[in-house]
Every structure is written in structure tokens, then in C-alpha cells.
Design a protein around this motif. Structure first.
Motif, PDB file in Angstrom:
ATOM      1  N   PHE A   1      -3.786  12.016   3.426  1.00  0.00           N
ATOM      2  CA  PHE A   1      -3.356  11.725   4.797  1.00  0.00           C
ATOM      3  C   PHE A   1      -2.256  12.697   5.205  1.00  0.00           C
ATOM      4  O   PHE A   1      -1.070  12.422   5.040  1.00  0.00           O
ATOM      5  N   PRO A   2      -2.641  13.862   5.738  1.00  0.00           N
ATOM      6  CA  PRO A   2      -1.633  14.833   6.165  1.00  0.00           C
ATOM      7  C   PRO A   2      -0.962  14.405   7.464  1.00  0.00           C
ATOM      8  O   PRO A   2      -1.559  13.692   8.285  1.00  0.00           O
ATOM      9  N   VAL A   3       0.282  14.819   7.634  1.00  0.00           N
ATOM     10  CA  VAL A   3       0.976  14.594   8.892  1.00  0.00           C
ATOM     11  C   VAL A   3       0.218  15.302  10.010  1.00  0.00           C
ATOM     12  O   VAL A   3      -0.034  16.497   9.937  1.00  0.00           O
ATOM     13  N   GLU A   4      -0.172  14.558  11.031  1.00  0.00           N
ATOM     14  CA  GLU A   4      -0.891  15.118  12.181  1.00  0.00           C
ATOM     15  C   GLU A   4      -0.430  14.401  13.442  1.00  0.00           C
ATOM     16  O   GLU A   4      -0.513  13.171  13.508  1.00  0.00           O
TER      17      GLU A   4
ATOM     18  N   LEU B   1       0.872  -1.174   0.000  1.00  0.00           N
ATOM     19  CA  LEU B   1       0.000   0.000   0.000  1.00  0.00           C
ATOM     20  C   LEU B   1       0.907   1.221   0.000  1.00  0.00           C
ATOM     21  O   LEU B   1       1.584   1.494   0.987  1.00  0.00           O
ATOM     22  N   THR B   2       0.921   1.947  -1.096  1.00  0.00           N
ATOM     23  CA  THR B   2       1.910   3.016  -1.272  1.00  0.00           C
ATOM     24  C   THR B   2       1.354   4.410  -0.977  1.00  0.00           C
ATOM     25  O   THR B   2       1.997   5.403  -1.299  1.00  0.00           O
ATOM     26  N   THR B   3       0.179   4.480  -0.376  1.00  0.00           N
ATOM     27  CA  THR B   3      -0.340   5.769   0.062  1.00  0.00           C
ATOM     28  C   THR B   3       0.663   6.409   1.022  1.00  0.00           C
ATOM     29  O   THR B   3       1.201   5.727   1.901  1.00  0.00           O
ATOM     30  N   ARG B   4       0.899   7.698   0.850  1.00  0.00           N
ATOM     31  CA  ARG B   4       1.900   8.357   1.686  1.00  0.00           C
ATOM     32  C   ARG B   4       1.259   9.350   2.646  1.00  0.00           C
ATOM     33  O   ARG B   4       0.241   9.981   2.322  1.00  0.00           O
ATOM     34  N   ILE B   5       1.872   9.468   3.815  1.00  0.00           N
ATOM     35  CA  ILE B   5       1.500  10.498   4.793  1.00  0.00           C
ATOM     36  C   ILE B   5       2.481  11.637   4.600  1.00  0.00           C
ATOM     37  O   ILE B   5       3.677  11.480   4.815  1.00  0.00           O
ATOM     38  N   THR B   6       1.972  12.783   4.166  1.00  0.00           N
ATOM     39  CA  THR B   6       2.853  13.880   3.765  1.00  0.00           C
ATOM     40  C   THR B   6       2.468  15.178   4.457  1.00  0.00           C
ATOM     41  O   THR B   6       1.359  15.333   4.971  1.00  0.00           O
ATOM     42  N   ALA B   7       3.399  16.114   4.443  1.00  0.00           N
ATOM     43  CA  ALA B   7       3.159  17.416   5.072  1.00  0.00           C
ATOM     44  C   ALA B   7       1.983  18.129   4.428  1.00  0.00           C
ATOM     45  O   ALA B   7       1.199  18.804   5.112  1.00  0.00           O
ATOM     46  N   ASP B   8       1.840  17.997   3.104  1.00  0.00           N
ATOM     47  CA  ASP B   8       0.731  18.678   2.420  1.00  0.00           C
ATOM     48  C   ASP B   8      -0.503  17.803   2.252  1.00  0.00           C
ATOM     49  O   ASP B   8      -1.523  18.252   1.730  1.00  0.00           O
TER      50      ASP B   8
ATOM     51  N   THR C   1      11.633  13.266   6.056  1.00  0.00           N
ATOM     52  CA  THR C   1      11.384  14.455   5.233  1.00  0.00           C
ATOM     53  C   THR C   1      10.022  15.089   5.471  1.00  0.00           C
ATOM     54  O   THR C   1       9.930  16.299   5.695  1.00  0.00           O
ATOM     55  N   GLU C   2       8.966  14.308   5.468  1.00  0.00           N
ATOM     56  CA  GLU C   2       7.618  14.855   5.583  1.00  0.00           C
ATOM     57  C   GLU C   2       7.233  15.195   7.023  1.00  0.00           C
ATOM     58  O   GLU C   2       6.385  16.057   7.254  1.00  0.00           O
ATOM     59  N   TRP C   3       7.855  14.546   7.982  1.00  0.00           N
ATOM     60  CA  TRP C   3       7.533  14.777   9.401  1.00  0.00           C
ATOM     61  C   TRP C   3       8.521  15.745  10.060  1.00  0.00           C
ATOM     62  O   TRP C   3       8.569  15.868  11.274  1.00  0.00           O
ATOM     63  N   ARG C   4       9.289  16.457   9.251  1.00  0.00           N
ATOM     64  CA  ARG C   4      10.372  17.279   9.778  1.00  0.00           C
ATOM     65  C   ARG C   4       9.910  18.305  10.816  1.00  0.00           C
ATOM     66  O   ARG C   4      10.620  18.602  11.787  1.00  0.00           O
TER      67      ARG C   4
END
Length: 326
Positions: free
Chosen positions: A27-30, A15-22, A135-138
Motif C-alpha cells: 500500500f504505497p502512499v498515493e 491490522l498492522t499493515t502500513r501505508i508507506t512511501a515505498d 514520516t511516510e507521507w512527508r
């Protein structure tokens, strides 16, 4: 896991869905929204445990720990009271995959990140998970967190990672699950040729890329730390033990003694997983008592090569409550 003929072929459909800053995949980083599910036995999950700890993400990304063994259906939360994850409320990781897709046809693997409000797995793409944590959770990294995937070194890190994955991380499995002498010997030779090349590279430098710990070191470490306990005997990777490869043994000890590495390792669970679950390789399910692991804390002298483990940053603090290895 599967075989095509005599060759072992890893199913890399995730499952390649990504959790990203945007939040571009929905799925935004929360902080507090997601739960990282791992097993201490699994080398692929071990990567995410190390990265999460080095970056100090414990306060914003909780972690559920499955037991070291599983059946054909799924990893289970048998280490938790009542055999149920206290946050997700499930007994099997399979439940989170089926919540995402009732007809989910692929492997139930760790690491996996679960969306706590819906109980659905977001991703089990282990290679991307650790890169996204860096990178995304910086925004949520601890003060002094190292840069494990520095932008100027990414091309070199990716190149090293590709070779290490093909010949070492996955290579030990290709040897261990081979279904012919020829397939085994090809994997065996690739494995030790790559280890010899890595040994030569690390003979004059403390870390694989640059002068600090990066994603490349983490990916190699999780295989090396399991080498003598599992891969040397169980997977027939027995040209030499790690302890008989001086450079790699010192390199692995250096990392093991670095906060965030050795404190994530449970040798008992590692051995129980491989020797109990892989009945096609070890039909009796007997778990060996050895090897002696006391050597992991002996002096390594790698600091003489220079290097700064955390760059301009600092070591992580104490292990989070409830997450210490017994």
C-alpha cells in the motif's frame, strides 16, 4: 474492550499493515487513494485528526466522520445524508473490515484507513497511523508543516508516550472499567501519580519534548481535553479535575487554543459517546449538561516559558470545508 478478572485489558490486536512511501506492505502512499475514518468522540481517532490537520494532509487524505455512538457491531455514518459515507458508500465501518477479511474476528475501531478502490481497511493501528502520517507521507505535507516526530528526539518521545499510554491514555479506562475496588484503586493511583509527574515536568517547559509541539503533546492532549467532561465523573477519576491542576490546565488550554487542536474538539459528541454507549457504567444513558467549557479559551500565559509551537514552520490554515466542528 475486555476484562481479565477485575482488571480492564485493552485488546491491542490491530491490522498492522502500513501505508508507506515505498509501498513495502503493498500500500504505497498515493494522494486520493485512502480515506481516514474517525469519530470526533474517540481520543485515539482524535490524534489522527489533529496530525492530519497540522501536516496539511487534507487535500491528499480524505476523512470520513462517524457519529458519536455505536452498537456492538460497528461505528456508523449516521452524520452523513442517508446514513452512508459519501466516498465509501457504506453505512457501517464494519463493512470495510469485512471487505478485508470476511471472518474478521477483532474489534471494529477508529481511526481506520480504508483503501477507497477496494473498500478494504488497510490499518486501524492508531499508534502507528500518526507516526506514518508524519514520516511516510512527508512528500505531501503542506509548506510550513511542523516536524511532529523529529528524528533526534524520537527516543525521548517514545519513552514519554509509553508512560502516558500506560497510566493516562489507557489508565482512565482501567479505572472506569475496573471490576473490583482494588483494580480501580491501582489504576486511579497510577493515573494521578503520572499526572503529577507530568505537571512537574511541564512546570518549567512549554512542551513535553524539546521546545515545539510533538507527537507526545498530541497523545496527552486528547486525554486531557476529555478529562473533566468524561473521565472525572464517568470513569471515577475524581481526585482533582483538570481545572484544579494548574500546570496541566494551562498546558491543555495552550494546546486547545493552537490551530489544529481545539478546532477538532466536539464536547457534545464526546459526552454523548461515553455516557450513551457505556451502559454498563451509566445504565440510564443520561448525558450530563456540564461542565462549563468556556474556560478553554481563557488566557494561559504558557508563552512565557518560551517554545515555538510549530518550530520553523507555520500554523495550519482554516479548517477544510465540511470538517468544521459545529
Amino acid at each position: 474492550m475486555s476484562t481479565q478478572g477485575a482488571e480492564y485489558v485493552r485488546d491491542q490486536r490491530y491490522l498492522t499493515t502500513r501505508i508507506t512511501a515505498d509501498g513495502r506492505d503493498g500500500f504505497p502512499v498515493e494522494p486520493g487513494r485512502y480515506r481516514l475514518v474517525v469519530s470526533r468522540a474517540c481520543p485515539w481517532a482524535n490524534r489522527s485528526v489533529i496530525v492530519r490537520r497540522l501536516l496539511g494532509l487534507e487535500p491528499v487524505l480524505s476523512m470520513g466522520i462517524c457519529g458519536p455512538t455505536h452498537d456492538e457491531r460497528s461505528w456508523t455514518f449516521d452524520l452523513d445524508p442517508g446514513g452512508r459515507d459519501p466516498v465509501l458508500g457504506i453505512e457501517r465501518l464494519q463493512e470495510a473490515f469485512l471487505a478485508r477479511d470476511p471472518d474478521y474476528p477483532l474489534g471494529i475501531t477508529v481511526p481506520a484507513i480504508v483503501d477507497v478502490p477496494t473498500g478494504q481497511v488497510v490499518t486501524n493501528d492508531f499508534a502507528q497511523i500518526t507516526l506514518d502520517l508524519s514520516t511516510e507521507w512527508r512528500e505531501h505535507h503542506r509548506a510550513g508543516a511542523p516536524d511532529l516526530y523529529p528524528e533526534g528526539l524520537r527516543e525521548e518521545i517514545d519513552e514519554i508516550n509509553a508512560g502516558v499510554f500506560a497510566d493516562v491514555n489507557n489508565g482512565v479506562y482501567q479505572a472506569g472499567f475496573a471490576r473490583s475496588q482494588g483494580a480501580y484503586e491501582r489504576a486511579y493511583r497510577r493515573l494521578f501519580a503520572r499526572l503529577d509527574a507530568l505537571s512537574e515536568r511541564l512546570g518549567t517547559r512549554r512542551y513535553l519534548v524539546g521546545d515545539t509541539i510533538t507527537e507526545a503533546d498530541i497523545r496527552l492532549f486528547t486525554t486531557l481535553v476529555r478529562f473533566d467532561a468524561v473521565y472525572h465523573g464517568h470513569f471515577k477519576c475524581n481526585r482533582t479535575k483538570l481545572t484544579e491542576m494548574p500546570v496541566l490546565w494551562a498546558y491543555a488550554r495552550d494546546l486547545y487554543q493552537t490551530p489544529g487542536f481545539g478546532d477538532t474538539i466536539d464536547f457534545a459528541q464526546i459526552k454523548e459517546h461515553y455516557y450513551v454507549v457505556h451502559r454498563d457504567v451509566n445504565p440510564t444513558g443520561i448525558v450530563p449538561l456540564g461542565p462549563d467549557t468556556s474556560g478553554w479559551t481563557t488566557a494561559h500565559h504558557r508563552e512565557e516559558l518560551g517554545g515555538r509551537p510549530f518550530g520553523e514552520g507555520t500554523p495550519p490554515g482554516p479548517v477544510a470545508p465540511g470538517e468544521a466542528v459545529a
